[in-house]
Design a protein around this motif. Structure first.
Motif, PDB file in Angstrom:
ATOM      1  N   GLY A 137      -7.080  13.869 -10.915  1.00 21.19           N
ATOM      2  CA  GLY A 137      -6.758  14.977 -10.018  1.00 21.19           C
ATOM      3  C   GLY A 137      -6.166  14.558  -8.690  1.00 21.19           C
ATOM      4  N   ILE A 138      -6.173  13.269  -8.396  1.00 19.65           N
ATOM      5  CA  ILE A 138      -5.660  12.767  -7.114  1.00 19.65           C
ATOM      6  C   ILE A 138      -4.410  11.921  -7.330  1.00 19.65           C
ATOM      7  CG2 ILE A 138      -6.175  11.371  -5.082  1.00 19.65           C
ATOM      8  CD1 ILE A 138      -7.719  14.009  -5.227  1.00 19.65           C
ATOM      9  N   SER A 139      -4.544  10.890  -8.151  1.00 21.09           N
ATOM     10  CA  SER A 139      -3.397  10.040  -8.468  1.00 21.09           C
ATOM     11  C   SER A 139      -3.642   9.343  -9.797  1.00 21.09           C
ATOM     12  CB  SER A 139      -3.171   8.982  -7.380  1.00 21.09           C
ATOM     13  OG  SER A 139      -2.094   8.130  -7.732  1.00 21.09           O
ATOM     14  N   GLN A 140      -2.641   9.367 -10.647  1.00 21.33           N
ATOM     15  CA  GLN A 140      -2.697   8.649 -11.909  1.00 21.33           C
ATOM     16  C   GLN A 140      -1.607   7.585 -11.980  1.00 21.33           C
ATOM     17  OE1 GLN A 140      -5.107   9.396 -14.869  1.00 21.33           O
ATOM     18  NE2 GLN A 140      -5.939   9.567 -12.789  1.00 21.33           N
ATOM     19  N   SER A 141      -1.057   7.262 -10.839  1.00 27.60           N
ATOM     20  CA  SER A 141       0.000   6.255 -10.771  1.00 27.60           C
ATOM     21  C   SER A 141      -0.236   5.337  -9.581  1.00 27.60           C
ATOM     22  CB  SER A 141       1.379   6.912 -10.633  1.00 27.60           C
ATOM     23  OG  SER A 141       1.642   7.769 -11.722  1.00 27.60           O
ATOM     24  N   VAL A 142       0.090   4.060  -9.759  1.00 21.39           N
ATOM     25  CA  VAL A 142      -0.013   3.074  -8.686  1.00 21.39           C
ATOM     26  C   VAL A 142       1.366   2.469  -8.472  1.00 21.39           C
ATOM     27  CG1 VAL A 142      -1.149   0.987  -7.857  1.00 21.39           C
ATOM     28  CG2 VAL A 142      -2.379   2.536  -9.395  1.00 21.39           C
ATOM     29  N   ILE A 143       1.869   2.590  -7.270  1.00 14.33           N
ATOM     30  CA  ILE A 143       3.164   2.020  -6.913  1.00 14.33           C
ATOM     31  C   ILE A 143       2.911   0.738  -6.122  1.00 14.33           C
ATOM     32  CG2 ILE A 143       5.294   2.342  -5.607  1.00 14.33           C
ATOM     33  CD1 ILE A 143       4.951   5.366  -6.106  1.00 14.33           C
ATOM     34  N   PRO A 195      -5.416   9.035   3.975  1.00 18.68           N
ATOM     35  CA  PRO A 195      -6.233   7.830   4.148  1.00 18.68           C
ATOM     36  C   PRO A 195      -5.419   6.566   3.879  1.00 18.68           C
ATOM     37  CG  PRO A 195      -7.393   9.456   2.819  1.00 18.68           C
ATOM     38  CD  PRO A 195      -5.977   9.950   2.954  1.00 18.68           C
ATOM     39  N   ALA A 196      -5.724   5.530   4.640  1.00 18.42           N
ATOM     40  CA  ALA A 196      -5.017   4.251   4.491  1.00 18.42           C
ATOM     41  C   ALA A 196      -5.978   3.118   4.822  1.00 18.42           C
ATOM     42  CB  ALA A 196      -3.795   4.205   5.408  1.00 18.42           C
ATOM     43  N   ALA A 197      -5.564   1.908   4.506  1.00 19.79           N
ATOM     44  CA  ALA A 197      -6.374   0.733   4.818  1.00 19.79           C
ATOM     45  C   ALA A 197      -5.484  -0.494   4.914  1.00 19.79           C
ATOM     46  CB  ALA A 197      -7.461   0.507   3.775  1.00 19.79           C
ATOM     47  N   ILE A 198      -5.896  -1.417   5.751  1.00 16.24           N
ATOM     48  CA  ILE A 198      -5.277  -2.742   5.826  1.00 16.24           C
ATOM     49  C   ILE A 198      -6.333  -3.727   5.342  1.00 16.24           C
ATOM     50  CG2 ILE A 198      -4.229  -4.480   7.321  1.00 16.24           C
ATOM     51  CD1 ILE A 198      -3.624  -2.155   9.302  1.00 16.24           C
ATOM     52  N   VAL A 199      -6.010  -4.472   4.305  1.00 14.71           N
ATOM     53  CA  VAL A 199      -6.967  -5.426   3.738  1.00 14.71           C
ATOM     54  C   VAL A 199      -6.414  -6.833   3.959  1.00 14.71           C
ATOM     55  CG1 VAL A 199      -8.282  -6.125   1.718  1.00 14.71           C
ATOM     56  CG2 VAL A 199      -7.637  -3.720   2.013  1.00 14.71           C
ATOM     57  N   GLY A 239      -9.875   8.848  -0.186  1.00 15.59           N
ATOM     58  CA  GLY A 239     -10.589   9.979   0.396  1.00 15.59           C
ATOM     59  C   GLY A 239     -11.866  10.318  -0.353  1.00 15.59           C
ATOM     60  N   ALA A 240     -12.511  11.378   0.072  1.00 15.73           N
ATOM     61  CA  ALA A 240     -13.802  11.776  -0.506  1.00 15.73           C
ATOM     62  C   ALA A 240     -13.654  12.740  -1.675  1.00 15.73           C
ATOM     63  CB  ALA A 240     -14.674  12.412   0.581  1.00 15.73           C
ATOM     64  N   VAL A 241     -12.482  13.355  -1.834  1.00 15.55           N
ATOM     65  CA  VAL A 241     -12.288  14.377  -2.869  1.00 15.55           C
ATOM     66  C   VAL A 241     -11.800  13.736  -4.154  1.00 15.55           C
ATOM     67  CG1 VAL A 241     -11.015  16.460  -3.491  1.00 15.55           C
ATOM     68  CG2 VAL A 241     -11.772  16.105  -1.122  1.00 15.55           C
TER      69      VAL A 241
END
Length: 266
Positions: A137-143, A195-199, A239-241
């Motif tokens: 429901g949020i994302s089924q693809s990774v770019i 939402p984002a993050a730097i790892v 995110g939380a959803v």
């Protein structure tokens, strides 16, 4: 060893070193390090602790200061002497590993080779954040992509074009261009509150995980003085959803379980 890799003499092995932690190299990769006569490693990225698996007599070369031609010369010279050569790449060799040109050179020289996969930093980053990139429901693809700095990217593969999908995005090799990355992501369609993050240096002793929003991405990177060796993650998978997956839903039928249309758990 796998039967495909029997007979290591005169052979080059491209080995994925994993994201940094020496324990995250594969068993096959570690075994090859222990028997190698020669190791050529990406010194600017590979954890030097991995070289502790090598035999004392093993010849180790840091490829950071070498050209492609020099690397191929070492490989071919060692292979001609019947030696086992490990070309140690960070993460998984298939992602930004520059192995295609090395393989072409080995084929031209008729030197046998194998590629041993490794744990990529992008999967290690998800693990470190206890995140799932493909949330129902949020994302089924990774770019997976990078910013076109000194190494350009094809025009239609620029970040702002990919951003129109608002899918999960993992951006390699771009921490030094973080302001431009933020601008392109916003231009493409992500909202500022995405939402984002730097790892930074995931799985290393000095790993840092900086959670933020897309609107504060560049400021977060500047404040932490992170300009290299970091991934940028963007998307609502952080995110939380989320939606429950069908696979383990009691009402869902698949090849191994008949679902209960009433949705009963017992």
């Amino acid at each position: 060893m796998d039967k495909r890799n029997e007979g290591t003499t005169g052979t080059v092995y491209f080995v994925g070193a994993g994201p940094g932690d020496p324990d995250l190299i594969t068993l096959r990769g570690k075994e090859l390090l222990t028997i190698a006569d020669c190791i050529i490693y990406a010194g600017s990225l590979v954890n030097p602790q991995l070289l502790s698996y090598a035999r004392p007599a093993c010849r180790c070369y840091n490829s950071a200061a070498l050209t492609l031609e020099e690397i191929l010369h070492i490989m071919c010279k060692e292979a001609a002497q019947g030696h086992c050569i490990v070309r140690l790449h960070t993460g998984d060799p298939s992602l930004y590993g520059a192995i295609r040109e090395q393989i072409a050179g080995l084929r031209q020289a008729a030197v046998p080779f194998f590629v041993i996969p490794g744990v990529s930093s992008f999967t290690a980053a998800a693990a470190a954040m206890a995140a799932e990139y493909t949330v129902p429901g949020i994302s089924q693809s990774v770019i997976i992509t990078r910013y076109g700095g000194r190494t350009p990217v094809p025009e239609r593969q620029e970040i702002h074009n990919y951003a129109t999908h608002t899918a999960t995005m993992v951006i390699f090799l771009s921490a030094g261009h973080i302001a431009q990355v933020q601008d392109e992501l916003l231009q493409g369609g992500y909202a500022k509150d995405t939402p984002a993050a730097i790892v930074y240096k995931v799985s290393w002793a000095d790993e840092k995980i900086l959670s933020c929003t897309l609107g504060s991405l560049a400021a977060t990177g500047r404040k932490a003085n992170i300009t290299h060796t970091a991934l940028i993650l963007v998307g609502h998978f952080l995110g939380a959803v989320y939606e429950r997956s069908c696979l383990y839903n009691p009402s869902f039928t698949h090849a191994f379980r008949k679902g209960d249309k009433e949705g009963n758990h017992g």
